[in-house]
Design a protein around this motif. Structure first.
Motif, mmCIF file in Angstrom:
data_model
loop_
_atom_site.group_PDB
_atom_site.id
_atom_site.type_symbol
_atom_site.label_atom_id
_atom_site.label_comp_id
_atom_site.label_asym_id
_atom_site.label_seq_id
_atom_site.Cartn_x
_atom_site.Cartn_y
_atom_site.Cartn_z
ATOM 1 N N LYS A 54 -0.950 1.940 -5.080
ATOM 2 C CA LYS A 54 -0.807 2.763 -3.721
ATOM 3 C C LYS A 54 0.757 2.487 -3.449
ATOM 4 C CE LYS A 54 -1.982 4.095 1.265
ATOM 5 N NZ LYS A 54 -2.725 3.592 2.228
ATOM 6 N N LEU A 55 1.423 3.376 -3.754
ATOM 7 C CA LEU A 55 2.907 3.200 -3.777
ATOM 8 C C LEU A 55 3.517 3.432 -2.305
ATOM 9 C CD1 LEU A 55 3.857 5.232 -7.093
ATOM 10 C CD2 LEU A 55 4.069 2.877 -6.775
ATOM 11 N N PRO A 56 4.644 2.879 -1.988
ATOM 12 C CA PRO A 56 5.215 2.882 -0.876
ATOM 13 C C PRO A 56 5.289 4.254 -0.270
ATOM 14 C CG PRO A 56 6.624 1.460 -2.100
ATOM 15 C CD PRO A 56 5.693 2.076 -3.090
ATOM 16 N N GLY A 57 4.802 4.493 1.050
ATOM 17 C CA GLY A 57 4.819 5.787 1.485
ATOM 18 C C GLY A 57 3.836 6.931 1.132
ATOM 19 N N ALA A 58 3.072 6.455 0.138
ATOM 20 C CA ALA A 58 1.986 7.408 -0.337
ATOM 21 C C ALA A 58 0.677 7.188 0.396
ATOM 22 C CB ALA A 58 1.488 6.848 -1.593
ATOM 23 N N ASP A 59 -0.218 8.102 0.510
ATOM 24 C CA ASP A 59 -1.627 8.351 1.209
ATOM 25 C C ASP A 59 -2.574 8.050 0.431
ATOM 26 O OD1 ASP A 59 -0.104 9.022 3.669
ATOM 27 O OD2 ASP A 59 -0.226 10.961 3.229
ATOM 28 N N ASN A 60 -2.329 8.243 -0.996
ATOM 29 C CA ASN A 60 -3.368 8.160 -1.949
ATOM 30 C C ASN A 60 -3.042 7.046 -2.920
ATOM 31 O OD1 ASN A 60 -4.674 10.488 -0.797
ATOM 32 N ND2 ASN A 60 -3.068 11.755 -2.087
ATOM 33 N N TRP A 61 -4.206 6.749 -3.631
ATOM 34 C CA TRP A 61 -4.316 5.530 -4.673
ATOM 35 C C TRP A 61 -4.112 6.408 -5.857
ATOM 36 C CZ3 TRP A 61 -4.484 0.148 -3.950
ATOM 37 C CH2 TRP A 61 -4.503 -0.342 -2.648
ATOM 38 N N VAL A 62 -3.379 6.059 -6.765
ATOM 39 C CA VAL A 62 -3.306 6.418 -8.273
ATOM 40 C C VAL A 62 -3.559 5.562 -9.098
ATOM 41 C CG1 VAL A 62 -1.859 7.625 -9.926
ATOM 42 C CG2 VAL A 62 -1.586 8.014 -7.369
ATOM 43 N N THR A 63 -4.322 5.886 -10.194
ATOM 44 C CA THR A 63 -4.858 5.103 -11.311
ATOM 45 C C THR A 63 -3.781 5.089 -12.577
ATOM 46 O OG1 THR A 63 -7.119 4.914 -10.676
ATOM 47 C CG2 THR A 63 -6.761 4.131 -12.604
ATOM 48 N N PHE A 64 -3.195 4.057 -12.872
ATOM 49 C CA PHE A 64 -2.488 4.205 -14.128
ATOM 50 C C PHE A 64 -3.224 3.444 -15.290
ATOM 51 C CE2 PHE A 64 0.181 4.701 -10.608
ATOM 52 C CZ PHE A 64 1.315 5.571 -11.032
ATOM 53 N N LYS A 65 -3.274 4.148 -16.426
ATOM 54 C CA LYS A 65 -3.824 3.421 -17.569
ATOM 55 C C LYS A 65 -3.083 2.880 -18.521
ATOM 56 C CE LYS A 65 -7.781 6.405 -16.864
ATOM 57 N NZ LYS A 65 -8.886 7.678 -17.326
ATOM 58 N N GLN A 66 -3.382 2.374 -19.782
ATOM 59 C CA GLN A 66 -2.779 1.705 -20.751
ATOM 60 C C GLN A 66 -1.591 2.742 -21.317
ATOM 61 O OE1 GLN A 66 -4.991 -0.088 -23.965
ATOM 62 N NE2 GLN A 66 -3.446 0.011 -25.222
ATOM 63 N N GLY A 67 -0.473 2.206 -21.205
ATOM 64 C CA GLY A 67 0.789 3.134 -21.768
ATOM 65 C C GLY A 67 1.379 4.112 -20.407
ATOM 66 N N GLU A 68 0.856 3.866 -19.555
ATOM 67 C CA GLU A 68 1.460 4.506 -18.286
ATOM 68 C C GLU A 68 2.132 3.781 -17.255
ATOM 69 O OE1 GLU A 68 -1.815 8.122 -17.783
ATOM 70 O OE2 GLU A 68 -1.981 6.433 -16.456
ATOM 71 N N THR A 69 3.355 4.418 -16.844
ATOM 72 C CA THR A 69 4.130 3.728 -15.948
ATOM 73 C C THR A 69 4.420 4.190 -14.718
ATOM 74 O OG1 THR A 69 5.465 3.147 -18.003
ATOM 75 C CG2 THR A 69 6.789 3.011 -16.185
ATOM 76 N N PHE A 70 4.700 3.361 -13.566
ATOM 77 C CA PHE A 70 5.033 3.693 -12.422
ATOM 78 C C PHE A 70 6.295 2.921 -11.918
ATOM 79 C CE2 PHE A 70 1.976 0.509 -11.846
ATOM 80 C CZ PHE A 70 2.352 -0.420 -10.819
ATOM 81 N N THR A 71 7.120 3.460 -10.716
ATOM 82 C CA THR A 71 8.313 3.005 -10.668
ATOM 83 C C THR A 71 8.223 2.668 -8.992
ATOM 84 O OG1 THR A 71 9.424 4.344 -11.944
ATOM 85 C CG2 THR A 71 10.795 3.438 -10.489
ATOM 86 N N VAL A 72 8.629 1.359 -8.624
ATOM 87 C CA VAL A 72 8.819 1.134 -7.289
ATOM 88 C C VAL A 72 10.212 0.721 -6.872
ATOM 89 C CG1 VAL A 72 7.935 -0.433 -5.455
ATOM 90 C CG2 VAL A 72 6.413 0.108 -7.390
ATOM 91 N N GLU A 73 10.913 1.337 -5.887
ATOM 92 C CA GLU A 73 12.276 1.132 -5.587
ATOM 93 C C GLU A 73 12.535 -0.490 -5.058
ATOM 94 O OE1 GLU A 73 14.910 2.802 -6.142
ATOM 95 O OE2 GLU A 73 13.647 4.656 -7.063
ATOM 96 N N ALA A 74 13.545 -0.680 -4.878
ATOM 97 C CA ALA A 74 13.867 -2.472 -4.337
ATOM 98 C C ALA A 74 13.560 -2.403 -3.028
ATOM 99 C CB ALA A 74 15.345 -2.535 -4.551
ATOM 100 N N ASN A 75 13.189 -3.515 -2.656
ATOM 101 C CA ASN A 75 12.752 -4.030 -0.964
ATOM 102 C C ASN A 75 11.725 -2.882 -0.538
ATOM 103 O OD1 ASN A 75 15.115 -5.826 -0.955
ATOM 104 N ND2 ASN A 75 16.317 -4.052 -0.928
ATOM 105 N N GLN A 76 10.650 -2.968 -1.175
ATOM 106 C CA GLN A 76 9.520 -2.297 -1.049
ATOM 107 C C GLN A 76 8.285 -2.955 -1.461
ATOM 108 O OE1 GLN A 76 9.506 1.113 0.255
ATOM 109 N NE2 GLN A 76 11.686 0.810 0.259
ATOM 110 N N THR A 77 7.170 -2.737 -0.550
ATOM 111 C CA THR A 77 6.040 -3.439 -0.871
ATOM 112 C C THR A 77 4.911 -2.424 -1.427
ATOM 113 O OG1 THR A 77 5.139 -3.061 1.502
ATOM 114 C CG2 THR A 77 6.137 -5.417 0.849
ATOM 115 N N PHE A 78 4.021 -2.793 -2.155
ATOM 116 C CA PHE A 78 2.851 -1.725 -2.768
ATOM 117 C C PHE A 78 1.866 -2.472 -3.028
ATOM 118 C CE2 PHE A 78 5.245 -3.583 -6.470
ATOM 119 C CZ PHE A 78 4.344 -3.622 -7.627
#
Length: 93
Positions: A54-78
């Motif tokens: 669950k990324l900062p500011g998101a309402d939904n959960w997203v599943t990331f599988k092997q080989g997939e990437t997500f990004t989180v900005e500085a000074n955030q919680t996830f």
């Protein structure tokens, strides 16, 4: 030299190192629910298993599988759910 970090009573362990261009960690997560904070921009790639995030500011959960990437900005919680033991590579910018 490498630096090892242990979080959540040893349920998350990472090893910090310097790539050719950016600092990084490789790590493993046991099954569980976690909340992380960032101090730098992070690019997190799942290398084994899967992570539901669950990324900062998101309402939904997203599943990331092997080989997939997500990004989180500085000074955030996830939030992260690991339904199976999983591994990741995290690059810091």
């Amino acid at each position: 030299m490498f630096k090892t970090n242990h979080y959540f009573d040893g349920k998350v362990t990472s090893i910090a190192f310097q790539t050719e261009t950016l600092p990084a960690t490789v790590g493993v997560m046991a099954q569980g629910d976690y909340e992380f904070g960032t101090s730098q921009k992070e690019y997190m790639t799942v290398t084994s298993g899967s992570l539901t995030v669950k990324l900062p500011g998101a309402d939904n959960w997203v599943t990331f599988k092997q080989g997939e990437t997500f990004t989180v900005e500085a000074n955030q919680t996830f939030q992260v759910k690991a339904d199976v033991e999983s591994a990741y590579l995290c690059l810091y910018e």
